[in-house]
Design an enzyme around this catalytic site. Structure first.
Site, PDB file in Angstrom:
ATOM      1  N   LYS A  29      18.772  28.186   0.734  1.00  0.00           N
ATOM      2  CA  LYS A  29      18.549  29.261   1.709  1.00  0.00           C
ATOM      3  C   LYS A  29      17.065  29.612   1.592  1.00  0.00           C
ATOM      4  CE  LYS A  29      20.198  32.318   4.637  1.00  0.00           C
ATOM      5  NZ  LYS A  29      20.644  31.946   5.990  1.00  0.00           N
TER       6      LYS A  29
ATOM      7  N   ASP B 111      34.500  23.764  -2.171  1.00  0.00           N
ATOM      8  CA  ASP B 111      35.877  24.084  -1.775  1.00  0.00           C
ATOM      9  C   ASP B 111      36.088  23.782  -0.297  1.00  0.00           C
ATOM     10  OD1 ASP B 111      36.590  24.905  -4.275  1.00  0.00           O
ATOM     11  OD2 ASP B 111      37.417  26.831  -3.645  1.00  0.00           O
TER      12      ASP B 111
ATOM     13  N   ASP C  30      24.062  28.093   5.430  1.00  0.00           N
ATOM     14  CA  ASP C  30      24.929  28.540   6.535  1.00  0.00           C
ATOM     15  C   ASP C  30      25.142  27.408   7.534  1.00  0.00           C
ATOM     16  OD1 ASP C  30      22.206  28.883   6.809  1.00  0.00           O
ATOM     17  OD2 ASP C  30      22.313  30.661   8.059  1.00  0.00           O
TER      18      ASP C  30
ATOM     19  N   TYR D  17      25.717  33.391 -11.118  1.00  0.00           N
ATOM     20  CA  TYR D  17      26.894  33.578 -11.965  1.00  0.00           C
ATOM     21  C   TYR D  17      26.494  33.860 -13.417  1.00  0.00           C
ATOM     22  CZ  TYR D  17      29.695  31.693  -8.114  1.00  0.00           C
ATOM     23  OH  TYR D  17      30.298  31.478  -6.906  1.00  0.00           O
TER      24      TYR D  17
ATOM     25  N   ASP E 220      29.845  26.289  -5.185  1.00  0.00           N
ATOM     26  CA  ASP E 220      31.216  26.761  -5.365  1.00  0.00           C
ATOM     27  C   ASP E 220      31.904  26.822  -4.006  1.00  0.00           C
ATOM     28  OD1 ASP E 220      33.452  27.865  -6.460  1.00  0.00           O
ATOM     29  OD2 ASP E 220      32.551  29.765  -7.053  1.00  0.00           O
TER      30      ASP E 220
END
Ligand code: NAD
Length: 359
Positions: free
Chosen positions: A192, A252, A224, A143, A248
């Site tokens: 990852k 959520d 994942d 980001y 993020d």
């Protein structure tokens, strides 16, 4: 009487002022009950600041936050400002305040109130015992990396760069291990590492930090797989630590296990005790001004502030217990009510929680 703490209050837009008003009533009640002392200062932030000052984060608001011991934030944004250029969008103020206050760790607890299990989309038996907390790195990664477009023979190409350094990973890992020590001493580090170099550095660094916390159990989970396991066996997680973009998404997902966004609190922390506390939800323009917003996320953000910034554990327990008692008694705002005709208002929920606060 404990030393007076300065609280910067930035209510923001939409339902922000409605839910923050109830949270402040709870803070005032806990002052009387526990001999605490707060000085509240209010500042403009978000859409309302754009309207009145031409910028989502006026310098005087930032100065006020920098001088405070903690910040209580409502929510920002709304359709009125959706088409503004980037610099005058409410969300730009959010990124700006996190960066300016060096709030690099976002903490989001997600747990299930037994009496609200029906509000979740998952089966109650899957949710049984779920009580987890996501620690998300907030000021680094993709980001914040370089972003640009360039022309190629195949047409336009877009580039987002993901960068992490050891210092950034170490400090967020330490936050996670410290928090794990106050809970059930388990950390799941999500990355990852089978594909990304930043994730390989992340994993190496987390392993090194873990050596300082031999009492905390560490597992590594690929992002994942984590997304799947959160739906399959959410109760097996305790503290989850991860980088900005994975956090993020995962936070959520974890939030939705609990059924309503109106129930979820969050903290953003840097070095030291200072923190910014806010509900996870946004300004909910669809219900703003109707007096029906659920104030529980903001009220429980105050409990988080008491625990993480001030160490007022007794007062924090008092708030959490009062919320539980009111929910157990069957009181619901519309977002969590099965029978909407019996739903109560924002202020009625606030009053019930005040009445249930006991030493
Ligand atoms: P939202 O969280 O505001 O609302 C999503 C849905 O949940 C809506 O139906 C809303 O009515 C409901 N809801 C949210 N909070 C509730 C509460 N306390 N009680 C009852 N119902 C509640 O998300 P959105 O609609 O995607 O975004 C609205 C605005 O908020 C946008 O401008 C967005 O950018 C902004 N936003 C701000 C923040 C923040 O300030 N940190 C976070 C997310 C979104």
């Amino acid at each position: 009487m404990s030393k007076t703490k300065k609280i910067a209050v930035i209510s923001g837009d939409g339902i922000g002022p409605e839910v923050v008003a109830e949270a402040i009533k709870v803070m005032k009640r806990s002052e009387e009950m526990f001999g605490l002392s707060f000085e509240f200062e209010h500042g403009l932030f978000g859409g309302i600041a754009i309207d009145e000052k031409g910028t989502p984060l006026p310098q005087e608001t930032l100065d006020m936050c920098q001088k405070a011991d903690a910040v209580l934030l409502g929510a920002v944004g709304g359709p009125k400002w959706d088409n503004n250029p980037q610099a005058t969008r409410p969300e730009t103020g959010l990124l700006g305040i996190r960066k300016a206050l060096n709030l690099y760790a976002n903490i989001r607890p997600a747990f299930i109130f037994d009496c609200l299990k029906e509000a979740s989309t998952l089966k109650p038996e899957v949710l049984e015992g779920t009580d987890l907390l996501v620690v998300r790195e907030l000021t680094g990664g993709i980001y914040f990396g370089d972003k640009f477009r360039r022309e190629t023979e195949q047409g336009q190409e877009a580039v987002d760069t993901c960068v992490y350094n050891v210092m950034e990973i170490e400090r967020i890992a330490r936050q996670a291990f410290e928090i794990a020590r106050t809970r059930s001493k388990k950390v799941a580090s999500v990355d990852k590492a089978n594909v990304l170099e930043t994730s390989r550095l992340w994993r190496e660094t987390v392993v090194r930090v873990a050596a300082d916390y031999p009492d905390v159990e560490l597992e590594h989970v690929l992002v994942d797989n984590c997304a799947m396991q959160l739906l399959r066996r959410p109760s097996s997680f305790d503290v989850i630590v991860t980088e900005n973009m994975f956090g993020d998404i995962i936070s959520d997902e974890a939030a939705m296990l609990t059924g309503s966004i109106g129930m979820l609190s969050s903290a953003s922390l840097g070095d030291g005790a200072f923190g910014l506390y806010e509900p996870v939800h946004g300004s909910a323009p669809d219900i703003a001004g109707k007096g029906i917003a659920n104030p529980i996320a903001t009220i429980m953000s105050v409990a988080l502030m008491y625990r993480l910034t001030f160490g007022y554990h007794e007062a924090a327990d008092c708030i959490d217990n009062a919320v539980k008692e009111v929910l157990d008694a069957g009181h619901r705002t519309a977002d969590i009510a099965v029978d909407k005709s019996k739903a109560i208002s924002t202020t009625a929920m606030g009053e019930l929680i005040l009445a249930a606060m006991k030493k």
